[in-house]
Write a protein that holds these residues in place. Sequence first.
Motif, PDB file in Angstrom:
ATOM      1  N   ILE A  98       0.943  -1.149  -0.279  1.00  0.00           N
ATOM      2  CA  ILE A  98      -0.014  -0.066   0.240  1.00  0.00           C
ATOM      3  C   ILE A  98       0.844   1.289  -0.062  1.00  0.00           C
ATOM      4  N   ALA A  99       0.944   1.979  -0.939  1.00  0.00           N
ATOM      5  CA  ALA A  99       1.768   2.905  -1.363  1.00  0.00           C
ATOM      6  C   ALA A  99       1.149   4.588  -0.899  1.00  0.00           C
ATOM      7  N   VAL A 100       1.175   4.860   0.459  1.00  0.00           N
ATOM      8  CA  VAL A 100       0.458   6.034   0.763  1.00  0.00           C
ATOM      9  C   VAL A 100       1.462   7.231   0.823  1.00  0.00           C
ATOM     10  N   ALA A 101       2.577   6.911   0.648  1.00  0.00           N
ATOM     11  CA  ALA A 101       3.814   8.056   0.701  1.00  0.00           C
ATOM     12  C   ALA A 101       3.345   9.079  -0.164  1.00  0.00           C
ATOM     13  N   ALA A 102       3.722  10.342  -0.057  1.00  0.00           N
ATOM     14  CA  ALA A 102       3.779  11.507  -0.991  1.00  0.00           C
ATOM     15  C   ALA A 102       5.193  11.682  -1.502  1.00  0.00           C
TER      16      ALA A 102
ATOM     17  N   ALA B  17       8.294  12.702  -3.651  1.00  0.00           N
ATOM     18  CA  ALA B  17       8.802  13.702  -4.486  1.00  0.00           C
ATOM     19  C   ALA B  17       9.058  13.110  -6.001  1.00  0.00           C
ATOM     20  N   ASP B  18       8.404  13.864  -7.044  1.00  0.00           N
ATOM     21  CA  ASP B  18       8.574  13.241  -8.204  1.00  0.00           C
ATOM     22  C   ASP B  18      10.130  13.773  -8.898  1.00  0.00           C
ATOM     23  N   TRP B  19      10.693  14.608  -8.085  1.00  0.00           N
ATOM     24  CA  TRP B  19      11.748  15.184  -8.591  1.00  0.00           C
ATOM     25  C   TRP B  19      13.008  15.115  -7.509  1.00  0.00           C
TER      26      TRP B  19
ATOM     27  N   ASN C 131      12.648  10.982  -9.803  1.00  0.00           N
ATOM     28  CA  ASN C 131      12.713   9.916  -8.741  1.00  0.00           C
ATOM     29  C   ASN C 131      12.316   8.687  -9.571  1.00  0.00           C
ATOM     30  N   PRO C 132      12.506   7.388  -9.108  1.00  0.00           N
ATOM     31  CA  PRO C 132      12.035   6.052  -9.432  1.00  0.00           C
ATOM     32  C   PRO C 132      10.563   6.208  -8.959  1.00  0.00           C
ATOM     33  N   ASP C 133       9.753   5.584  -9.687  1.00  0.00           N
ATOM     34  CA  ASP C 133       8.216   5.339  -9.345  1.00  0.00           C
ATOM     35  C   ASP C 133       8.302   3.982  -8.765  1.00  0.00           C
ATOM     36  N   ILE C 134       7.853   4.219  -7.348  1.00  0.00           N
ATOM     37  CA  ILE C 134       8.314   2.941  -6.267  1.00  0.00           C
ATOM     38  C   ILE C 134       6.975   2.121  -6.499  1.00  0.00           C
ATOM     39  N   LEU C 135       5.856   2.626  -6.799  1.00  0.00           N
ATOM     40  CA  LEU C 135       4.703   1.836  -6.791  1.00  0.00           C
ATOM     41  C   LEU C 135       4.891   1.075  -8.033  1.00  0.00           C
ATOM     42  N   ALA C 136       5.155   1.870  -9.275  1.00  0.00           N
ATOM     43  CA  ALA C 136       5.167   1.158 -10.548  1.00  0.00           C
ATOM     44  C   ALA C 136       6.088  -0.015 -10.474  1.00  0.00           C
TER      45      ALA C 136
ATOM     46  N   GLY D 277      -2.540   2.074  -4.684  1.00  0.00           N
ATOM     47  CA  GLY D 277      -1.909   3.444  -4.728  1.00  0.00           C
ATOM     48  C   GLY D 277      -2.771   4.410  -3.962  1.00  0.00           C
ATOM     49  N   PHE D 278      -2.244   5.330  -3.620  1.00  0.00           N
ATOM     50  CA  PHE D 278      -3.145   6.533  -3.366  1.00  0.00           C
ATOM     51  C   PHE D 278      -2.860   7.928  -4.417  1.00  0.00           C
ATOM     52  N   ALA D 279      -3.942   8.743  -4.352  1.00  0.00           N
ATOM     53  CA  ALA D 279      -3.686   9.880  -5.290  1.00  0.00           C
ATOM     54  C   ALA D 279      -4.393  11.067  -4.641  1.00  0.00           C
TER      55      ALA D 279
ATOM     56  N   GLU E 251      -7.767   6.802 -14.636  1.00  0.00           N
ATOM     57  CA  GLU E 251      -6.505   7.018 -15.609  1.00  0.00           C
ATOM     58  C   GLU E 251      -5.465   6.605 -14.906  1.00  0.00           C
ATOM     59  N   LYS E 252      -4.955   7.013 -13.464  1.00  0.00           N
ATOM     60  CA  LYS E 252      -3.611   6.857 -12.832  1.00  0.00           C
ATOM     61  C   LYS E 252      -3.895   5.160 -12.553  1.00  0.00           C
ATOM     62  N   ARG E 253      -4.793   4.622 -12.072  1.00  0.00           N
ATOM     63  CA  ARG E 253      -5.043   3.095 -11.866  1.00  0.00           C
ATOM     64  C   ARG E 253      -4.696   2.556 -12.820  1.00  0.00           C
TER      65      ARG E 253
ATOM     66  N   ARG F  53      -2.965   3.423 -15.790  1.00  0.00           N
ATOM     67  CA  ARG F  53      -1.312   3.723 -16.073  1.00  0.00           C
ATOM     68  C   ARG F  53      -0.293   2.928 -15.262  1.00  0.00           C
ATOM     69  N   LYS F  54      -0.745   3.025 -13.732  1.00  0.00           N
ATOM     70  CA  LYS F  54       0.239   2.291 -13.036  1.00  0.00           C
ATOM     71  C   LYS F  54      -0.142   0.580 -12.976  1.00  0.00           C
ATOM     72  N   GLU F  55      -1.048   0.131 -13.747  1.00  0.00           N
ATOM     73  CA  GLU F  55      -1.352  -0.910 -13.842  1.00  0.00           C
ATOM     74  C   GLU F  55      -1.678  -1.824 -12.268  1.00  0.00           C
TER      75      GLU F  55
HETATM   76  N1  CTP Z   1       4.274   7.081  -5.908  1.00  0.00           N
HETATM   77  C1  CTP Z   1       5.363   6.047  -5.751  1.00  0.00           C
HETATM   78  N2  CTP Z   1       6.742   6.961  -6.244  1.00  0.00           N
HETATM   79  C2  CTP Z   1       6.886   7.951  -7.010  1.00  0.00           C
HETATM   80  C3  CTP Z   1       5.614   8.723  -7.206  1.00  0.00           C
HETATM   81  C4  CTP Z   1       4.472   8.155  -6.613  1.00  0.00           C
HETATM   82  O1  CTP Z   1       5.522   4.954  -5.092  1.00  0.00           O
HETATM   83  N3  CTP Z   1       8.045   8.272  -7.292  1.00  0.00           N
HETATM   84  C5  CTP Z   1       2.813   6.334  -5.733  1.00  0.00           C
HETATM   85  C6  CTP Z   1       2.379   7.284  -4.452  1.00  0.00           C
HETATM   86  O2  CTP Z   1       2.874   6.588  -3.129  1.00  0.00           O
HETATM   87  C7  CTP Z   1       0.983   7.085  -4.726  1.00  0.00           C
HETATM   88  C8  CTP Z   1       0.877   6.709  -6.125  1.00  0.00           C
HETATM   89  O3  CTP Z   1       2.121   6.575  -6.694  1.00  0.00           O
HETATM   90  O4  CTP Z   1       0.568   5.729  -3.987  1.00  0.00           O
HETATM   91  C9  CTP Z   1       0.223   8.073  -7.053  1.00  0.00           C
HETATM   92  O5  CTP Z   1       1.118   9.001  -6.684  1.00  0.00           O
HETATM   93  P1  CTP Z   1       0.990  10.378  -7.411  1.00  0.00           P
HETATM   94  O6  CTP Z   1       1.830  11.539  -7.226  1.00  0.00           O
HETATM   95  O7  CTP Z   1      -0.523  10.847  -7.476  1.00  0.00           O
HETATM   96  O8  CTP Z   1       1.005   9.773  -8.967  1.00  0.00           O
HETATM   97  P2  CTP Z   1       2.294  10.275 -10.122  1.00  0.00           P
HETATM   98  O9  CTP Z   1       2.254   8.932 -11.006  1.00  0.00           O
HETATM   99  O10 CTP Z   1       3.386  10.963  -9.645  1.00  0.00           O
HETATM  100  O11 CTP Z   1       1.504  11.356 -10.856  1.00  0.00           O
HETATM  101  P3  CTP Z   1       1.206  12.853 -10.909  1.00  0.00           P
HETATM  102  O12 CTP Z   1       2.148  13.419  -9.657  1.00  0.00           O
HETATM  103  O13 CTP Z   1       1.992  13.378 -12.039  1.00  0.00           O
HETATM  104  O14 CTP Z   1      -0.098  13.275 -10.543  1.00  0.00           O
END
Ligand code: CTP
Length: 218
Positions: free
Chosen positions: A96-100, A102-104, A129-134, A147-149, A161-163, A165-167
């Motif tokens: 369960i990926a609840v963390a916010a 940072a994308d960069w 940054n790496p996408d941990i959930l993906a 995932g959480f959004a 759409e996000k669900r 995209r992240k499969e």
């Molecule tokens: N997440 C993650 N690793 C990242 C970014 C996001 O694991 N680098 C996870 C978050 O914990 C959350 C989910 O992905 O469960 C959705 O995060 P969100 O920021 O909404 O999605 P992004 O794919 O980063 O899209 P955007 O920020 O562009 O809306």
Amino acid sequence: VIAAFQPKALAGKRVLITAGPTFEPIDPVRGITNRSSGKMGYAVACAAREAGAEVHLVSGPTALATPYGVMRYDVTTAVQMHEMVMSLVSGQDIFIAVAAVADWRVANASNQKLKKDGSGMPVLEFDENPDILASVAQLDHPPYCVGFAAESENLLQYGEEKRLRKEIPLLVGNIGHETFGLDENELVLFDEKGNTRLPRADKQALARELIQAIAKRI
Ligand code: CTP
Ligand code: CA
């Protein structure tokens, strides 16, 4: 009386959870972070433990106490959170990926404090940054991924759409995007059948409902 003899919803299951923000350094005294108190993720960890699971919580910087019976791993940056999650993920039943996250991150972070020395404004460069959930969802035998959004608009459209995209089988949307640090929240669950609302309640109650919703699906 009968309820006391029912097995707990997640008895015998292993659950890995991320919570809180990440913090990406600019220099030794400054950084970039996301708005997250960690309350929702910690509530989910607590609820999973109450439901009988073995819970591993990978946490960014928060001011919260570790929930009773939960194993906690503290990290600072998204890269550290990614490494920690990948080292813990094998044998987990649910992620369960609840963390916010940072994308960069700052690509040109300084080892020394940046000074107002008259040479002008600092110019920051970024790496993604790496996408941990993906990364977890793309493993050969992934755990059940949730995932959480937090969107600022168009939640119903962006959530589905996000669900896709992240499969992932389940995505949870925060309806109130200004609930950072508050004790209450309102959620909407997206799965392959559509979406379901969990009406406004305190984060602990919502976390229990979410855990039951996950238990029903695995
Ligand atoms: N997440 C993650 N690793 C990242 C970014 C996001 O694991 N680098 C996870 C978050 O914990 C959350 C989910 O992905 O469960 C959705 O995060 P969100 O920021 O909404 O999605 P992004 O794919 O980063 O899209 P955007 O920020 O562009 O809306
Ligand atoms: Ca993001």
